[in-house]
Design a protein around this motif. Sequence first.
Motif, PDB file in Angstrom:
ATOM      1  N   LEU A  38      11.599 -29.374  56.091  1.00 41.71           N
ATOM      2  CA  LEU A  38      10.565 -29.020  57.027  1.00 41.71           C
ATOM      3  C   LEU A  38       9.393 -29.080  55.877  1.00 41.71           C
ATOM      4  O   LEU A  38       8.275 -29.322  56.497  1.00 41.71           O
ATOM      5  CB  LEU A  38      10.544 -27.730  57.856  1.00 41.71           C
ATOM      6  N   GLY A  39       9.385 -28.731  54.803  1.00 44.45           N
ATOM      7  CA  GLY A  39       8.323 -28.666  53.702  1.00 44.45           C
ATOM      8  C   GLY A  39       7.328 -27.668  54.071  1.00 44.45           C
ATOM      9  O   GLY A  39       7.309 -26.764  52.950  1.00 44.45           O
ATOM     10  N   GLU A  40       6.694 -27.663  54.962  1.00 43.30           N
ATOM     11  CA  GLU A  40       5.608 -26.515  55.149  1.00 43.30           C
ATOM     12  C   GLU A  40       6.217 -25.188  55.241  1.00 43.30           C
ATOM     13  O   GLU A  40       7.079 -25.106  55.661  1.00 43.30           O
ATOM     14  CB  GLU A  40       4.613 -26.891  56.403  1.00 43.30           C
ATOM     15  N   PRO A  41       5.378 -24.305  54.661  1.00 46.38           N
ATOM     16  CA  PRO A  41       5.853 -22.979  54.719  1.00 46.38           C
ATOM     17  C   PRO A  41       6.024 -22.389  56.013  1.00 46.38           C
ATOM     18  O   PRO A  41       5.306 -22.718  56.992  1.00 46.38           O
ATOM     19  CB  PRO A  41       4.651 -22.135  53.983  1.00 46.38           C
ATOM     20  N   PHE A  42       6.807 -21.639  56.524  1.00 46.08           N
ATOM     21  CA  PHE A  42       7.174 -21.163  58.083  1.00 46.08           C
ATOM     22  C   PHE A  42       8.004 -19.955  57.754  1.00 46.08           C
ATOM     23  O   PHE A  42       8.688 -19.707  56.745  1.00 46.08           O
ATOM     24  CB  PHE A  42       7.731 -22.111  58.910  1.00 46.08           C
TER      25      PHE A  42
END
Length: 456
Positions: free
Chosen positions: A332-336
């Motif tokens: 997913l790559g993006e911080p979450f």
Amino acid sequence: ISSLQPDTLSAITAWYRRVRLCITISHCFVGRHMGNSTINTESSGADRTGVWLVGAYGNVATSAIVGACAVADGVLDTTGMVTERPPCTELELPSVDGFVFGGHDIRETTILTQAKTMAQDGTPNPAIVEAVADELEAIDQAVERGTAINCGNAVDTLADETLDGDLTAIIDEIQADLRSFRERHALDRVVLVNLASTEPTLGGTEQYATVESFEAALEANDPALPASSLYAYAALDAGHPYINFTPSTGGSLGGLAELAEQNGVPHMGRDAKTGETLVKTALGPMFAARNLDVLSWEGHNILGNTDGKVLEDEENKAGKLASKGDVLDSILGEPFHNRVRIDYTPSLGDRKTAWDYIHFRGFFETEMKMQFTWEGSDSALAAPLVLDLVRLIAHADKQGLAGTQPHLASFFKSPADVDEHDLSKQFAMLSEYVDRHADDSVEQSPPRKPPAGEWL
């Protein structure tokens, strides 16, 4: 027969089983016989693959053994085995019929006892356990005492008798067991599979970055080296392919990876992907490909059996949580917000349930959610993958391949030397391997030179 008294019929049945067991042991000692005949490798040319299971009395190992015997005897189909469907069917893989089982454990019980206990919950089917009971009794003759060094207090409490003391002596004994097993059954190769309970995470792994530093640690009786890495060293040093089915350290240390390359031995791990994480690596790429912004992914797992009990210990649980949670970061790559919980629920036995809550955002900044529940039998999901991995790593060994095997990435949560966690892309890696090797024959395969000290 229908006119016989129940006591007479029971006595005849017991006599028959004893005679059949004696024949089984005298022919192949560890009990792998196919129907009414023993495989003769001299006449059939079939591979004789030894499967040495660390944690031989565990649920997954027991299920793998019962399953292999049942498939060989024609009382179970191969549903769940990746190697029994295309593209893997294009490879010349060793047949499950030719598997010869042995292993190590730290408990005093029997495979048949474990299988019958599991069958009380319906998996495996009691009728299947009864059908292969003779084989299971015979295989017990090849289960030796194992080690549980640095496996944590949770594992120590399960142990009845273990190999302890000097590390080099422990490795010598493990290798002696493997050597005796291979010689006794005239095996083409022995694959060691680590199925033992999860160990606490090993810190300071950089100090084991080379073969020289790892062996120095052995000589110094390093107090931190765990059992999984001792088994990995014992296998790779002696030229045996190695699979780490668990989150434990195993062969992931730099020195052991170097040893595998030096000795021309294939190995792969770690932490088999069987349930919730399998779904994550299939669903995660969907959110990424549709450019949907995942805000939170919460996963809550509950399970029974011995593995669940061991994971109640926070030290043992740490490695499992890391491998289950990390797969989504690269997809997913993006911080979450990404969190996984694991709780022991004794009444579930071998069953496990995972509930996942996915909170995501789409067009117009619209927030949405997805939930799924995964309920399954831990061992029924894992056992066929054990058989798959043995067949595929044996094939790699026959091809003269060494080191980590990236094409097996789809089987693991933390695949060694592979950063790709997208399940479809991992499957593509396996398909590419098949494309490269589907036409290879045994005669074309380069022979592997045994490493220094190999007993062959």
